[in-house]
Design a protein around this motif. Structure first.
Motif, PDB file in Angstrom:
ATOM      1  N   GLN A  21     -31.474   2.580  33.919  1.00 46.39           N
ATOM      2  CA  GLN A  21     -29.960   3.751  33.375  1.00 46.39           C
ATOM      3  C   GLN A  21     -29.053   2.510  32.567  1.00 46.39           C
ATOM      4  N   GLN A  22     -28.774   1.393  33.146  1.00 47.37           N
ATOM      5  CA  GLN A  22     -28.331   0.184  31.948  1.00 47.37           C
ATOM      6  C   GLN A  22     -29.454  -0.300  30.968  1.00 47.37           C
ATOM      7  N   GLN A  23     -30.598  -0.397  30.991  1.00 42.17           N
ATOM      8  CA  GLN A  23     -31.591  -0.689  30.037  1.00 42.17           C
ATOM      9  C   GLN A  23     -31.538   0.574  28.563  1.00 42.17           C
ATOM     10  N   PRO A  24     -31.584   1.160  27.956  1.00 42.71           N
ATOM     11  CA  PRO A  24     -32.196   2.428  27.524  1.00 42.71           C
ATOM     12  C   PRO A  24     -33.304   1.573  26.763  1.00 42.71           C
ATOM     13  N   SER A  25     -34.701   1.755  26.550  1.00 43.38           N
ATOM     14  CA  SER A  25     -35.238   1.208  24.744  1.00 43.38           C
ATOM     15  C   SER A  25     -34.314   0.740  23.442  1.00 43.38           C
ATOM     16  N   ARG A  26     -34.953   0.284  23.003  1.00 40.04           N
ATOM     17  CA  ARG A  26     -34.360  -0.040  21.704  1.00 40.04           C
ATOM     18  C   ARG A  26     -34.666   1.765  20.771  1.00 40.04           C
ATOM     19  N   TYR A  27     -35.531   1.755  21.201  1.00 47.67           N
ATOM     20  CA  TYR A  27     -36.183   3.517  20.324  1.00 47.67           C
ATOM     21  C   TYR A  27     -35.197   3.578  21.337  1.00 47.67           C
ATOM     22  N   GLU A  28     -34.927   4.400  22.119  1.00 51.37           N
ATOM     23  CA  GLU A  28     -33.527   5.036  22.752  1.00 51.37           C
ATOM     24  C   GLU A  28     -32.006   4.992  22.014  1.00 51.37           C
ATOM     25  N   SER A  29     -31.487   3.560  22.119  1.00 48.58           N
ATOM     26  CA  SER A  29     -30.678   3.136  21.511  1.00 48.58           C
ATOM     27  C   SER A  29     -30.851   3.453  19.754  1.00 48.58           C
ATOM     28  N   GLN A  30     -31.879   3.526  19.609  1.00 44.05           N
ATOM     29  CA  GLN A  30     -31.538   3.676  18.240  1.00 44.05           C
ATOM     30  C   GLN A  30     -31.232   4.981  18.103  1.00 44.05           C
ATOM     31  N   LYS A  31     -31.883   5.436  18.010  1.00 39.66           N
ATOM     32  CA  LYS A  31     -31.888   7.232  18.009  1.00 39.66           C
ATOM     33  C   LYS A  31     -30.523   7.542  18.024  1.00 39.66           C
ATOM     34  N   ARG A  32     -29.876   7.288  19.943  1.00 40.77           N
ATOM     35  CA  ARG A  32     -28.491   7.208  20.088  1.00 40.77           C
ATOM     36  C   ARG A  32     -27.447   6.757  18.816  1.00 40.77           C
ATOM     37  N   ARG A  33     -27.559   5.783  18.555  1.00 43.98           N
ATOM     38  CA  ARG A  33     -26.920   5.410  17.335  1.00 43.98           C
ATOM     39  C   ARG A  33     -26.733   5.939  16.412  1.00 43.98           C
ATOM     40  N   ASP A  34     -27.913   6.623  15.517  1.00 43.93           N
ATOM     41  CA  ASP A  34     -28.091   7.481  14.450  1.00 43.93           C
ATOM     42  C   ASP A  34     -27.707   8.145  14.578  1.00 43.93           C
ATOM     43  N   TRP A  35     -27.863   9.306  15.633  1.00 47.37           N
ATOM     44  CA  TRP A  35     -27.293  10.412  16.345  1.00 47.37           C
ATOM     45  C   TRP A  35     -25.839  10.329  16.290  1.00 47.37           C
ATOM     46  N   ASN A  36     -25.145   9.602  16.836  1.00 45.61           N
ATOM     47  CA  ASN A  36     -23.500   9.003  16.251  1.00 45.61           C
ATOM     48  C   ASN A  36     -23.541   9.235  14.703  1.00 45.61           C
ATOM     49  N   THR A  37     -24.236   8.327  14.776  1.00 44.61           N
ATOM     50  CA  THR A  37     -23.998   8.311  12.881  1.00 44.61           C
ATOM     51  C   THR A  37     -23.630   9.735  12.201  1.00 44.61           C
ATOM     52  N   PHE A  38     -24.762  10.622  12.425  1.00 50.20           N
ATOM     53  CA  PHE A  38     -25.557  11.614  11.271  1.00 50.20           C
ATOM     54  C   PHE A  38     -23.759  12.578  12.485  1.00 50.20           C
ATOM     55  N   LEU A  39     -23.088  13.042  13.283  1.00 45.41           N
ATOM     56  CA  LEU A  39     -22.037  13.506  13.603  1.00 45.41           C
ATOM     57  C   LEU A  39     -21.093  12.800  12.268  1.00 45.41           C
ATOM     58  N   GLN A  40     -20.929  11.471  13.224  1.00 47.48           N
ATOM     59  CA  GLN A  40     -19.383  11.314  12.095  1.00 47.48           C
ATOM     60  C   GLN A  40     -20.155  11.853  10.693  1.00 47.48           C
ATOM     61  N   TYR A  41     -20.814  11.695  10.407  1.00 49.60           N
ATOM     62  CA  TYR A  41     -21.158  12.119   8.433  1.00 49.60           C
ATOM     63  C   TYR A  41     -20.308  14.120   8.517  1.00 49.60           C
ATOM     64  N   LEU A  42     -21.173  14.240   9.537  1.00 49.18           N
ATOM     65  CA  LEU A  42     -20.474  15.469   9.180  1.00 49.18           C
ATOM     66  C   LEU A  42     -18.907  16.220   9.511  1.00 49.18           C
ATOM     67  N   ARG A  43     -18.155  15.319  10.705  1.00 48.26           N
ATOM     68  CA  ARG A  43     -17.057  15.075  10.664  1.00 48.26           C
ATOM     69  C   ARG A  43     -16.201  14.695   9.091  1.00 48.26           C
ATOM     70  N   ASN A  44     -17.098  13.788   9.151  1.00 47.64           N
ATOM     71  CA  ASN A  44     -16.083  12.882   7.889  1.00 47.64           C
ATOM     72  C   ASN A  44     -16.559  13.993   6.418  1.00 47.64           C
ATOM     73  N   HIS A  45     -17.827  14.954   6.441  1.00 53.59           N
ATOM     74  CA  HIS A  45     -18.090  15.777   5.039  1.00 53.59           C
ATOM     75  C   HIS A  45     -16.826  16.802   4.645  1.00 53.59           C
ATOM     76  N   LYS A  46     -16.936  16.633   3.292  1.00 53.18           N
ATOM     77  CA  LYS A  46     -16.012  17.930   2.731  1.00 53.18           C
ATOM     78  C   LYS A  46     -16.444  19.325   2.141  1.00 53.18           C
ATOM     79  N   PRO A  47     -15.661  20.206   3.138  1.00 48.39           N
ATOM     80  CA  PRO A  47     -15.481  20.547   4.359  1.00 48.39           C
ATOM     81  C   PRO A  47     -15.910  19.545   5.054  1.00 48.39           C
ATOM     82  N   PRO A  48     -15.421  19.622   6.375  1.00 45.85           N
ATOM     83  CA  PRO A  48     -16.323  19.330   7.810  1.00 45.85           C
ATOM     84  C   PRO A  48     -17.648  20.255   8.293  1.00 45.85           C
ATOM     85  N   LEU A  49     -18.515  19.953   8.730  1.00 46.28           N
ATOM     86  CA  LEU A  49     -19.238  20.396   9.411  1.00 46.28           C
ATOM     87  C   LEU A  49     -19.539  20.343  10.563  1.00 46.28           C
TER      88      LEU A  49
END
Length: 187
Positions: A21-49
């Motif tokens: 639980q403390q040490q997700p794999s590199r792939y899992e960490s990257q996947k979570r980071r990418d997912w959060n980046t995409f969700l942030q992109y949707l929030r900043n989209h004009k109009p928000p999506l």
């Protein structure tokens, strides 16, 4: 301490589970980071999506947005270095995201979408338009660098018309032609 060996009522803690639980794999960490980046992109989209209204077109728009952070020089057709894998001098062509990076990103986002409750049949990262866009990026980057991306050759199924398929390969060529289910090295 109990001399009988069975007096301690509390079992020792299991060390394997907290580490996972403390040490997700590199792939899992990257996947979570990418997912959060995409969700942030949707929030900043004009109009928000919202994720529910996101389509393959929005995913392609996101990929184009990411190009501004790319590190891969992609020569335009008018550039003197177009088609050269190792240009001898700098040029003003734009930096873009490399095709391999985009392909891996889409794979991670596709998995993250489904892990976060999305249905596979409504996954915008699996849309046909996204696959076509990635193919076009791969081909254009290959042309710009002068590197052909050939399709992987598929093995042909054995011919059933009584024609020996070894006629396409010269004798002793070591090819993988088959005759009645045996390889040419066994005939």
């Amino acid at each position: 301490m109990d001399p009988g060996g069975g007096g301690d009522p509390t079992p020792p803690p299991a060390p394997a589970q907290p580490q996972q639980q403390q040490q997700p794999s590199r792939y899992e960490s990257q996947k979570r980071r990418d997912w959060n980046t995409f969700l942030q992109y949707l929030r900043n989209h004009k109009p928000p999506l919202t994720l529910a209204r996101c389509s393959g077109a929005h995913v392609i728009e996101f990929l184009k947005y990411l190009d501004q952070f790319g590190k891969t020089k992609v020569h335009g057709a008018g550039c003197a270095f177009f088609g050269h894998p190792n240009p001898p001098a700098p040029c003003s062509c734009p930096l873009r995201q490399a095709w391999g990076s985009l392909d891996a990103l889409i794979g991670r986002l596709r998995a993250a979408f489904e892990e976060n409750g999305g249905r596979p049949e409504s996954n915008p990262f699996a849309a046909r338009a996204v696959r076509i866009y990635l193919r076009d990026v791969r081909e254009s980057q290959a042309k710009a660098r002068g590197i052909p991306y050939g399709k992987k050759k598929r093995k042909r199924p054995p011919q059933d018309k009584g024609e020996p398929s070894s006629s396409s390969a010269p004798a002793g060529s070591g090819g993988s032609a088959t005759v009645a289910g045996t390889s040419s090295s066994q005939v």
